[in-house]
Structure formats: C-alpha cells, structure tokens
Motif scaffolding. Structure first.
Motif, PDB file in Angstrom:
ATOM      1  N   GLU A  54       0.829  -1.216   0.000  1.00  0.00           N
ATOM      2  CA  GLU A  54       0.000   0.000   0.000  1.00  0.00           C
ATOM      3  C   GLU A  54       0.861   1.263   0.000  1.00  0.00           C
ATOM      4  N   ASP A  55       2.130   1.124   0.363  1.00  0.00           N
ATOM      5  CA  ASP A  55       3.020   2.291   0.393  1.00  0.00           C
ATOM      6  C   ASP A  55       3.515   2.673  -1.002  1.00  0.00           C
ATOM      7  N   LEU A  56       3.216   1.834  -2.010  1.00  0.00           N
ATOM      8  CA  LEU A  56       3.692   2.117  -3.360  1.00  0.00           C
ATOM      9  C   LEU A  56       2.596   2.771  -4.194  1.00  0.00           C
ATOM     10  N   SER A  57       3.000   3.506  -5.201  1.00  0.00           N
ATOM     11  CA  SER A  57       2.068   4.040  -6.190  1.00  0.00           C
ATOM     12  C   SER A  57       1.949   3.036  -7.326  1.00  0.00           C
ATOM     13  N   VAL A  58       0.804   3.032  -7.981  1.00  0.00           N
ATOM     14  CA  VAL A  58       0.555   2.078  -9.059  1.00  0.00           C
ATOM     15  C   VAL A  58       0.141   2.819 -10.314  1.00  0.00           C
ATOM     16  N   TYR A  59       0.674   2.383 -11.449  1.00  0.00           N
ATOM     17  CA  TYR A  59       0.258   2.922 -12.740  1.00  0.00           C
ATOM     18  C   TYR A  59      -0.274   1.774 -13.577  1.00  0.00           C
ATOM     19  N   ARG A  60      -1.494   1.913 -14.061  1.00  0.00           N
ATOM     20  CA  ARG A  60      -2.087   0.921 -14.963  1.00  0.00           C
ATOM     21  C   ARG A  60      -2.435   1.611 -16.272  1.00  0.00           C
ATOM     22  N   TRP A  61      -2.299   0.913 -17.360  1.00  0.00           N
ATOM     23  CA  TRP A  61      -2.590   1.512 -18.671  1.00  0.00           C
ATOM     24  C   TRP A  61      -2.912   0.390 -19.652  1.00  0.00           C
ATOM     25  N   GLY A  62      -3.316   0.746 -20.857  1.00  0.00           N
ATOM     26  CA  GLY A  62      -3.606  -0.243 -21.895  1.00  0.00           C
ATOM     27  C   GLY A  62      -4.701  -1.193 -21.439  1.00  0.00           C
ATOM     28  N   SER A  63      -4.373  -2.476 -21.337  1.00  0.00           N
ATOM     29  CA  SER A  63      -5.364  -3.481 -20.944  1.00  0.00           C
ATOM     30  C   SER A  63      -5.757  -3.366 -19.477  1.00  0.00           C
ATOM     31  N   MET A  64      -5.030  -2.587 -18.715  1.00  0.00           N
ATOM     32  CA  MET A  64      -5.276  -2.375 -17.275  1.00  0.00           C
ATOM     33  C   MET A  64      -5.077  -3.656 -16.463  1.00  0.00           C
ATOM     34  N   THR A  65      -4.499  -4.693 -17.042  1.00  0.00           N
ATOM     35  CA  THR A  65      -4.325  -5.941 -16.298  1.00  0.00           C
ATOM     36  C   THR A  65      -2.959  -6.010 -15.619  1.00  0.00           C
ATOM     37  N   GLY A  66      -2.024  -5.216 -16.073  1.00  0.00           N
ATOM     38  CA  GLY A  66      -0.716  -5.166 -15.432  1.00  0.00           C
ATOM     39  C   GLY A  66      -0.698  -4.065 -14.390  1.00  0.00           C
ATOM     40  N   ALA A  67       0.359  -4.015 -13.597  1.00  0.00           N
ATOM     41  CA  ALA A  67       0.484  -2.969 -12.587  1.00  0.00           C
ATOM     42  C   ALA A  67       1.945  -2.577 -12.465  1.00  0.00           C
ATOM     43  N   ASP A  68       2.225  -1.312 -12.716  1.00  0.00           N
ATOM     44  CA  ASP A  68       3.582  -0.785 -12.570  1.00  0.00           C
ATOM     45  C   ASP A  68       3.690  -0.143 -11.198  1.00  0.00           C
ATOM     46  N   TYR A  69       4.541  -0.690 -10.352  1.00  0.00           N
ATOM     47  CA  TYR A  69       4.676  -0.193  -8.977  1.00  0.00           C
ATOM     48  C   TYR A  69       5.835   0.783  -8.864  1.00  0.00           C
ATOM     49  N   PHE A  70       5.537   1.943  -8.279  1.00  0.00           N
ATOM     50  CA  PHE A  70       6.533   3.002  -8.136  1.00  0.00           C
ATOM     51  C   PHE A  70       6.712   3.376  -6.684  1.00  0.00           C
ATOM     52  N   CYS A  71       7.911   3.827  -6.348  1.00  0.00           N
ATOM     53  CA  CYS A  71       8.112   4.499  -5.074  1.00  0.00           C
ATOM     54  C   CYS A  71       7.506   5.900  -5.192  1.00  0.00           C
ATOM     55  N   PRO A  72       6.576   6.267  -4.290  1.00  0.00           N
ATOM     56  CA  PRO A  72       5.952   7.589  -4.383  1.00  0.00           C
ATOM     57  C   PRO A  72       6.893   8.712  -3.968  1.00  0.00           C
ATOM     58  N   VAL A  73       8.014   8.349  -3.360  1.00  0.00           N
ATOM     59  CA  VAL A  73       8.974   9.358  -2.902  1.00  0.00           C
ATOM     60  C   VAL A  73       9.981   9.682  -4.012  1.00  0.00           C
ATOM     61  N   CYS A  74      10.670   8.653  -4.533  1.00  0.00           N
ATOM     62  CA  CYS A  74      11.752   8.919  -5.491  1.00  0.00           C
ATOM     63  C   CYS A  74      11.370   8.610  -6.932  1.00  0.00           C
ATOM     64  N   GLY A  75      10.212   7.967  -7.155  1.00  0.00           N
ATOM     65  CA  GLY A  75       9.731   7.762  -8.517  1.00  0.00           C
ATOM     66  C   GLY A  75      10.305   6.576  -9.260  1.00  0.00           C
ATOM     67  N   ILE A  76      11.156   5.795  -8.607  1.00  0.00           N
ATOM     68  CA  ILE A  76      11.757   4.636  -9.282  1.00  0.00           C
ATOM     69  C   ILE A  76      10.760   3.483  -9.340  1.00  0.00           C
ATOM     70  N   LEU A  77      10.790   2.713 -10.447  1.00  0.00           N
ATOM     71  CA  LEU A  77       9.978   1.509 -10.594  1.00  0.00           C
ATOM     72  C   LEU A  77      10.858   0.298 -10.311  1.00  0.00           C
ATOM     73  N   PRO A  78      10.719  -0.318  -9.122  1.00  0.00           N
ATOM     74  CA  PRO A  78      11.576  -1.470  -8.819  1.00  0.00           C
ATOM     75  C   PRO A  78      11.047  -2.785  -9.400  1.00  0.00           C
ATOM     76  N   PHE A  79       9.731  -2.866  -9.630  1.00  0.00           N
ATOM     77  CA  PHE A  79       9.139  -4.102 -10.152  1.00  0.00           C
ATOM     78  C   PHE A  79       7.739  -3.795 -10.667  1.00  0.00           C
ATOM     79  N   ARG A  80       7.200  -4.739 -11.441  1.00  0.00           N
ATOM     80  CA  ARG A  80       5.837  -4.606 -11.926  1.00  0.00           C
ATOM     81  C   ARG A  80       5.187  -5.981 -12.020  1.00  0.00           C
ATOM     82  N   LYS A  81       3.866  -5.977 -12.055  1.00  0.00           N
ATOM     83  CA  LYS A  81       3.086  -7.179 -12.323  1.00  0.00           C
ATOM     84  C   LYS A  81       2.802  -7.183 -13.818  1.00  0.00           C
ATOM     85  N   PRO A  82       3.272  -8.187 -14.557  1.00  0.00           N
ATOM     86  CA  PRO A  82       3.034  -8.179 -15.998  1.00  0.00           C
ATOM     87  C   PRO A  82       1.548  -8.269 -16.340  1.00  0.00           C
TER      88      PRO A  82
END
Ligand SMILES: [Zn+2]
Length: 125
Positions: A54-82
């Motif tokens: 819950e501490d991460l930000s999420v970006y979904r786009w396109g099919s909306m089935t994947g999830a790109d997880y971001f640090c809300p502080v520094c903006g880096i994407l360490p991992f995503r759900k394909p």
C-alpha cells in the motif's frame, strides 16, 4: 540460486528475490522504451516484498491488467506485475505469467551488462 536485495533509490521500497539471472529483457513498448528498465521475471514465491504494498504508487494503462509499482517518494519503478496475455497471445497458447517482473537495475550487486540482453517487442502487441 542467489538471493538479491532490491531497493528503489531512496530505499523506501525494499524487496528480495531468489534468482539465477541469465538474461535481462528490454521491451520496446511505449512505456518501457521511456523507462529503460531491464527486466528479469521471477515466480511469485521467489519475490519477497519487505515494504507494505500500500506504500507504493501504481500505474495501470492499456489493458489495465498489469500494474507498474513506483516508489511515491523517489519515482523509481523497482518491479511490476506483468499484463495478462492479449486475446491474440492467448489464442497462440501464451499462458498468463503470475510472477513479478523485476527491474534488475534496482538490485544490489548485479550488473545488467553482465548477461545477454533479450529484446521484447511489446510495441507489436
Ligand atoms: Zn524511493
């Protein structure tokens, strides 16, 4: 199998993976080509998130089935759900991938240039 520690830049996000990383994936889709992450996929049980999701930000786009997880502080994407396979991919027999796509640039002690680069043509999906 090695255990790698991963973090975002500010270390608000921490995780571990168990993996033998023998390649990294570079995708040419509209988001990956901007981001520049070099990805290695791991099974669900090989990924341990040490920060509440819950501490991460999420970006979904396109099919909306994947999830790109971001640090809300520094903006880096360490991992995503394909994303789930597209209808065309599913028809071609591609099964859903239930694990995690790790940005290997966020792993301590791993040099993405030390393994082969696999080009993924996400822009054609
Ligand atoms: Zn951070």
């Amino acid at each position: 199998m090695k255990t790698y520690q991963g973090t975002c830049h500010c270390k608000a996000v921490r995780f571990e993976i168990d993996a033998d990383i023998d390649h990294v994936r570079a995708c040419d889709c509209s988001v990956c080509s901007r981001r520049g992450a070099l990805i290695f996929r791991v099974a669900p049980e090989a990924f341990r998130l040490l920060t509440p999701i819950e501490d991460l930000s999420v970006y979904r786009w396109g099919s909306m089935t994947g999830a790109d997880y971001f640090c809300p502080v520094c903006g880096i994407l360490p991992f995503r759900k394909p994303s789930a396979p597209t209808a065309t991919e599913a028809a071609a027999g591609l099964r859903p991938f239930l694990g995690w796509a790790i940005n290997t640039r966020c792993l301590e002690g791993f040099d993405p240039a030390s393994v082969p680069l696999m080009k993924i043509h996400g822009s054609r999906l």
